[in-house]
Design a protein around this motif. Structure first.
Motif, PDB file in Angstrom:
ATOM      1  N   VAL A 146     -21.127 -13.280  -7.272  1.00 24.86           N
ATOM      2  CA  VAL A 146     -19.908 -12.705  -6.701  1.00 24.86           C
ATOM      3  C   VAL A 146     -20.033 -11.196  -6.776  1.00 24.86           C
ATOM      4  N   SER A 147     -19.629 -10.506  -5.712  1.00 23.37           N
ATOM      5  CA  SER A 147     -19.547  -9.047  -5.765  1.00 23.37           C
ATOM      6  C   SER A 147     -18.635  -8.563  -4.649  1.00 23.37           C
ATOM      7  N   THR A 148     -18.243  -7.294  -4.754  1.00 22.95           N
ATOM      8  CA  THR A 148     -17.459  -6.663  -3.697  1.00 22.95           C
ATOM      9  C   THR A 148     -18.343  -5.810  -2.789  1.00 22.95           C
ATOM     10  N   HIS A 149     -19.662  -5.870  -2.973  1.00 23.72           N
ATOM     11  CA  HIS A 149     -20.570  -5.093  -2.128  1.00 23.72           C
ATOM     12  C   HIS A 149     -20.382  -5.460  -0.659  1.00 23.72           C
ATOM     13  N   TYR A 150     -20.365  -4.460   0.198  1.00 28.31           N
ATOM     14  CA  TYR A 150     -20.256  -4.621   1.644  1.00 28.31           C
ATOM     15  C   TYR A 150     -18.976  -5.370   2.047  1.00 28.31           C
TER      16      TYR A 150
ATOM     17  N   GLY B 185     -13.054  -1.297   3.068  1.00 30.57           N
ATOM     18  CA  GLY B 185     -13.668  -0.689   1.894  1.00 30.57           C
ATOM     19  C   GLY B 185     -15.075  -1.204   1.704  1.00 30.57           C
ATOM     20  N   ASP B 186     -15.745  -1.553   2.828  1.00 31.41           N
ATOM     21  CA  ASP B 186     -17.043  -2.225   2.689  1.00 31.41           C
ATOM     22  C   ASP B 186     -18.211  -1.270   2.410  1.00 31.41           C
ATOM     23  N   ASN B 187     -18.012   0.029   2.652  1.00 28.27           N
ATOM     24  CA  ASN B 187     -19.058   1.039   2.361  1.00 28.27           C
ATOM     25  C   ASN B 187     -20.389   0.743   3.048  1.00 28.27           C
ATOM     26  N   ALA B 188     -20.364   0.007   4.140  1.00 29.01           N
ATOM     27  CA  ALA B 188     -21.618  -0.334   4.816  1.00 29.01           C
ATOM     28  C   ALA B 188     -22.303   0.892   5.402  1.00 29.01           C
ATOM     29  N   ILE B 189     -21.552   1.922   5.745  1.00 31.72           N
ATOM     30  CA  ILE B 189     -22.163   3.133   6.299  1.00 31.72           C
ATOM     31  C   ILE B 189     -23.046   3.792   5.249  1.00 31.72           C
ATOM     32  N   ALA B 190     -22.534   3.960   4.051  1.00 29.75           N
ATOM     33  CA  ALA B 190     -23.312   4.614   2.988  1.00 29.75           C
ATOM     34  C   ALA B 190     -24.407   3.714   2.443  1.00 29.75           C
ATOM     35  N   ARG B 191     -24.182   2.393   2.485  1.00 28.95           N
ATOM     36  CA  ARG B 191     -25.097   1.477   1.821  1.00 28.95           C
ATOM     37  C   ARG B 191     -26.070   0.798   2.787  1.00 28.95           C
TER      38      ARG B 191
ATOM     39  N   GLY C  99     -25.913  -0.786   5.554  1.00 36.52           N
ATOM     40  CA  GLY C  99     -25.642  -2.098   6.132  1.00 36.52           C
ATOM     41  C   GLY C  99     -25.250  -1.936   7.580  1.00 36.52           C
ATOM     42  N   ILE C 100     -25.716  -2.799   8.432  1.00 39.39           N
ATOM     43  CA  ILE C 100     -25.377  -2.719   9.855  1.00 39.39           C
ATOM     44  C   ILE C 100     -24.074  -3.447  10.147  1.00 39.39           C
ATOM     45  N   HIS C 101     -23.464  -3.979   9.092  1.00 43.20           N
ATOM     46  CA  HIS C 101     -22.134  -4.565   9.208  1.00 43.20           C
ATOM     47  C   HIS C 101     -21.545  -4.729   7.820  1.00 43.20           C
ATOM     48  N   GLY C 102     -20.225  -4.876   7.761  1.00 41.65           N
ATOM     49  CA  GLY C 102     -19.515  -5.249   6.547  1.00 41.65           C
ATOM     50  C   GLY C 102     -18.636  -6.429   6.885  1.00 41.65           C
ATOM     51  N   LEU C 103     -17.335  -6.317   6.597  1.00 34.74           N
ATOM     52  CA  LEU C 103     -16.399  -7.344   7.039  1.00 34.74           C
ATOM     53  C   LEU C 103     -16.114  -7.171   8.526  1.00 34.74           C
ATOM     54  N   HIS C 104     -15.827  -8.291   9.169  1.00 31.52           N
ATOM     55  CA  HIS C 104     -15.563  -8.280  10.611  1.00 31.52           C
ATOM     56  C   HIS C 104     -14.065  -8.227  10.869  1.00 31.52           C
ATOM     57  N   TRP C 105     -13.688  -7.427  11.865  1.00 30.92           N
ATOM     58  CA  TRP C 105     -12.285  -7.273  12.257  1.00 30.92           C
ATOM     59  C   TRP C 105     -12.178  -7.495  13.765  1.00 30.92           C
ATOM     60  N   LEU C 106     -11.109  -8.133  14.196  1.00 30.21           N
ATOM     61  CA  LEU C 106     -10.854  -8.294  15.629  1.00 30.21           C
ATOM     62  C   LEU C 106      -9.404  -7.948  15.925  1.00 30.21           C
ATOM     63  N   PHE C 107      -9.214  -7.040  16.882  1.00 32.38           N
ATOM     64  CA  PHE C 107      -7.885  -6.640  17.320  1.00 32.38           C
ATOM     65  C   PHE C 107      -7.768  -6.908  18.814  1.00 32.38           C
ATOM     66  N   SER C 108      -6.787  -7.700  19.191  1.00 31.67           N
ATOM     67  CA  SER C 108      -6.483  -7.937  20.609  1.00 31.67           C
ATOM     68  C   SER C 108      -5.275  -7.069  20.948  1.00 31.67           C
ATOM     69  N   ILE C 109      -5.520  -5.987  21.678  1.00 28.28           N
ATOM     70  CA  ILE C 109      -4.521  -4.940  21.882  1.00 28.28           C
ATOM     71  C   ILE C 109      -3.901  -5.068  23.269  1.00 28.28           C
TER      72      ILE C 109
ATOM     73  N   LEU D 211     -12.162  12.661   4.927  1.00 27.56           N
ATOM     74  CA  LEU D 211     -12.340  13.292   3.627  1.00 27.56           C
ATOM     75  C   LEU D 211     -13.773  13.181   3.122  1.00 27.56           C
ATOM     76  N   SER D 212     -14.580  12.344   3.763  1.00 28.76           N
ATOM     77  CA  SER D 212     -15.964  12.165   3.313  1.00 28.76           C
ATOM     78  C   SER D 212     -16.836  11.810   4.508  1.00 28.76           C
ATOM     79  N   PRO D 213     -18.158  11.870   4.336  1.00 23.69           N
ATOM     80  CA  PRO D 213     -19.047  11.520   5.451  1.00 23.69           C
ATOM     81  C   PRO D 213     -19.138  10.019   5.682  1.00 23.69           C
ATOM     82  N   PHE D 214     -18.581   9.219   4.779  1.00 21.41           N
ATOM     83  CA  PHE D 214     -18.754   7.770   4.871  1.00 21.41           C
ATOM     84  C   PHE D 214     -17.537   7.048   5.424  1.00 21.41           C
ATOM     85  N   GLN D 215     -16.503   7.789   5.768  1.00 24.39           N
ATOM     86  CA  GLN D 215     -15.340   7.157   6.379  1.00 24.39           C
ATOM     87  C   GLN D 215     -15.629   6.886   7.849  1.00 24.39           C
ATOM     88  N   GLY D 216     -15.287   5.687   8.305  1.00 23.89           N
ATOM     89  CA  GLY D 216     -15.513   5.378   9.702  1.00 23.89           C
ATOM     90  C   GLY D 216     -15.569   3.891   9.948  1.00 23.89           C
TER      91      GLY D 216
END
Length: 684
Positions: free
Chosen positions: A308-312, A624-630, A632-642, A664-669
């Motif tokens: 178990v971990s919270t990574h990605y 909060g998946d930090n995939a940009i810094a770590r 990873g080419i993905h973290g958790l998946h999100w879908l928005f139907s707008i 506030l940081s280079p890893f936000q996005g």
């Protein structure tokens, strides 16, 4: 001449004596042939002693030694730490310079609600022998929680088990978590096994057929330059000059759960190379589903078994227990495997053998030898099978086979909830080309069946609870998935596959490279510092994508902030320009916006007005998946139907503004998976 004088009876005795000798010779010949290596005919030592007995020595009150004739393991008593592993003439595979509780151990990261996290090595307080004969030994190191431990120890009863069998070139380990009634609330972020190997011996790491190499040392990291975060280090004074100028980061060696099956290290410094491998034959006890990413092995040399971990993923996958909530789960068993081969410097043989051993373990799963009554053996499990089809009338053909779909069982919840679920067991498979699937070896209980199909957006959920009983087999027949769709496609960007890998992944900085990935284009995203290349490519103005002119490979892989120097950053706004050649249809258009990752981001969407406030749509603070810094080419998946009211669009040129407003940081996005604009349906 004397032979002629022997009686017929004596002749028979001699005949049978010679026959016995011949049979014994043949037996020994066969035994030797079984011990030849997997390639090249070189001798493989790890399977000798297949008829040896397992010996348990408990005479020392502070340690015990278990020896099966191939591997000898010393464990602290009653804590249950692995102090030493002796194999093939090496007294200790582990790092003997470390403290005894810092060689092979089981740890948990946890916190009381609203308080900082605590790292805790789990130390047993009650040692017991569960089973012991010449064929198998299973031992237990139980740490029971009491109210006197409040605030100091994770409020879960944890039983660490080790299994040693005759003929195995290694040992098995698993852990049982139990929360009876009355325990306080707690959040658990990490559960894992850790093995720290002899740093002077193990210098070659292997994670897959293509991800293996000689590695730098921990000393190289200690003398290097820490980069944007402590895990990433530029090697400036390595012992081996070939590593000078490289970046080392343990997150560069992560992989998805479905691929996190065998990894480890090879020692070339002994008379015969020795491999140390972590083999995980099933992912059923891991959190977050099949594509959640996690750590494997990294510089130390260290090998992990992550449960178990919270990574990605971030805190969204934390195991959160309410006060009084009961719980029980078995993590593992996993197999610590050791092998050797007389072919000097032949990493291929040892790696191939470890992969073959993985195959054997998978075929044997679930095991029938663990003695815990909380572990479900093969005859107590069930199965589900069926066929998944896809129906989308706005695509030519309308109906499709769920080719290579991910189909799985997890605790009941909403569609897609499996990726944020960490408490229960999960059982996943891939369907065949026609959508047929079968999930075997399911632990009894109540589940929902979930799925998704590459090439289509959204998550499938079977309408109904599936109850698995011991030995039960459920036929779900034909299942039909209707992916989110409100009308015909006007334009689309990307491929709906939950990854950002099809977009533009830039070349790394020449001075910040990991040479493992220089020749592997598909793994280029694992290089350090790629997020900074956005500022290089767009120093003043942001990305503009024109539908019909640009290709999705022009789309930068991560929507990040722009560096302004002096550790300051600014939000960035991307544009999608498209021509609407027909008259605007009254009603709602739909923007299907799928994200492959989100890290402390707030994505705002505006149509034809970049400054309107509030925006037409905003995700709010997500991820909060930090995939940009770590890497990873993905973290958790999100879908928005707008919903996009038709009065927001015009005939002719339109612009969609995508603004990531946190900076506030280079890893936000965010990373985008897929974007599609649909016009209103003409169907009534």
């Amino acid at each position: 001449m004397k032979m002629k004088m022997l009686s017929k009876k004596n002749n028979n005795v001699i005949f049978f004596w010679w026959l016995g000798m011949i049979m014994k010779f043949c037996f020994l010949l066969c035994a030797c042939s079984e011990n030849t290596s997997l390639s090249g005919g070189s001798k493989k030592i790890n399977s000798f002693g297949s008829t040896s007995i397992v010996k348990l020595n408990t005479e020392d009150n502070q340690q015990l030694v278990i020896d099966n004739g191939i591997v000898s393991v010393t464990l602290s008593r009653p804590e249950g730490h692995v102090i030493a592993i002796s194999y093939n003439g090496i007294d200790n595979i582990l790092e003997s310079e470390n403290d005894e509780d810092d060689r092979g151990y089981f740890d948990v990261v946890w916190n009381e609600v609203g308080k900082p996290s605590t790292f805790q090595r789990i130390e047993g307080t009650n040692f017991s022998v569960i089973a012991a004969d010449e064929n198998m030994v299973e031992v237990s190191f139980l740490r029971s929680w009491t109210s006197s431990m409040s605030g100091k120890d994770v409020p879960i009863n944890i039983d660490k088990r080790y299994i040693f069998r005759s003929g195995d070139s290694g040992f098995y380990s698993y852990a049982i978590f139990d929360r009876p009634e009355g325990m306080p609330a707690v959040e658990v972020d990490q559960i894992r096994y850790v093995f720290k190997l002899n740093q002077h011996r193990f210098k070659y790491m292997a994670l897959s057929n293509t991800r293996q190499r000689s590695m730098p040392t921990m000393r190289d990291r200690d003398t290097g330059q820490v980069l944007a975060y402590k895990e990433a280090v530029l090697l400036t004074k390595p012992i081996n000059p070939q590593f000078r100028g490289e970046v080392d980061d343990k997150y560069q060696y992560s992989c998805e759960n479905t691929d996190n099956t065998v990894h480890g290290w090879i020692n070339f410094d002994s008379d015969e190379p020795v491999g140390f491998w972590m083999i995980t034959p099933s992912n059923e006890f891991r959190n977050g589903g099949p594509i959640k990413q996690d750590l494997t092995s990294h510089v130390g040399p260290i090998t992990l078994s992550m449960f178990v971990s919270t990574h990605y993923a971030g805190k969204e996958v934390t195991m959160a227990f309410e006060e009084g909530e009961t719980y029980k789960k078995v993590f593992g068993p996993v197999f610590v495997y050791l092998n050797t081969d007389s072919s000097k410097n032949d990493n291929t043989t040892l790696w191939s053998d470890a992969v073959q051993q993985l195959s054997k373990e998978v075929k044997s799963w679930p095991y029938d030898f663990p003695k815990s009554q909380d572990y479900f053996p093969p005859n107590q499990r069930g199965a589900v099978f069926g066929r998944l089809l896809v129906q989308d009338w706005y695509l030519q053909g309308g109906k499709f086979q769920g080719t290579n779909a991910y189909v799985g069982l997890a605790l009941p919840g909403d569609a897609g909830s499996w990726q944020r679920e960490s408490k229960g067991y999960q059982f996943w498979t891939r369907s065949d080309a026609k959508g047929y699937f079968k999930i075997n070896n399911i632990v009894p209980g109540d589940y929902n069946l979930y799925g998704w199909v590459p090439g289509f957006i959204g998550d499938y959920k079977y309408n109904g609870t599936i109850t698995i009983t011991p030995g039960g087999v459920i036929n779900l027949n034909y299942l039909v998935y209707n992916p989110p769709r409100n009308g015909p496609t006007i334009w689309e960007i990307g491929i709906p596959n939950r990854l950002a890998s099809e977009f533009h992944v830039p070349d790394p900085y020449p001075t910040l490279m990991n040479k493992l990935y220089t020749a592997q284009r598909r793994d280029k995203f694992r290089q350090y510092g790629l997020w900074e290349r956005y500022t290089d490519m767009y120093p003043n103005d942001d990305l503009i994508y024109t539908v019909g002119v640009n290709k999705y490979r022009d789309w930068f892989y991560a929507h990040v902030t722009r560096s302004k120097g002096n550790k300051t950053y600014e939000p960035t706004t991307w544009q999608i320009i498209f021509e609407h050649e027909q008259d605007i249809i009254s009603g709602n258009y739909t923007l299907q916006l799928a994200l492959a990752s989100a890290a402390d981001a707030d994505l705002q969407v505006r149509f034809n007005d970049p400054s309107i406030y509030p925006p037409h749509f905003a995700t709010g603070l997500i991820g909060g998946d930090n995939a940009i810094a770590r890497h990873g080419i993905h973290g958790l998946h999100w879908l928005f139907s707008i919903d996009v009211p038709s009065d927001l669009l015009v005939k002719g040129k339109n612009i969609v503004y995508l603004r990531q407003s946190k900076a506030l940081s280079p890893f936000q996005g965010v990373m985008y998976d897929y974007i599609r604009l649909e016009r209103p349906s003409s169907k009534t």
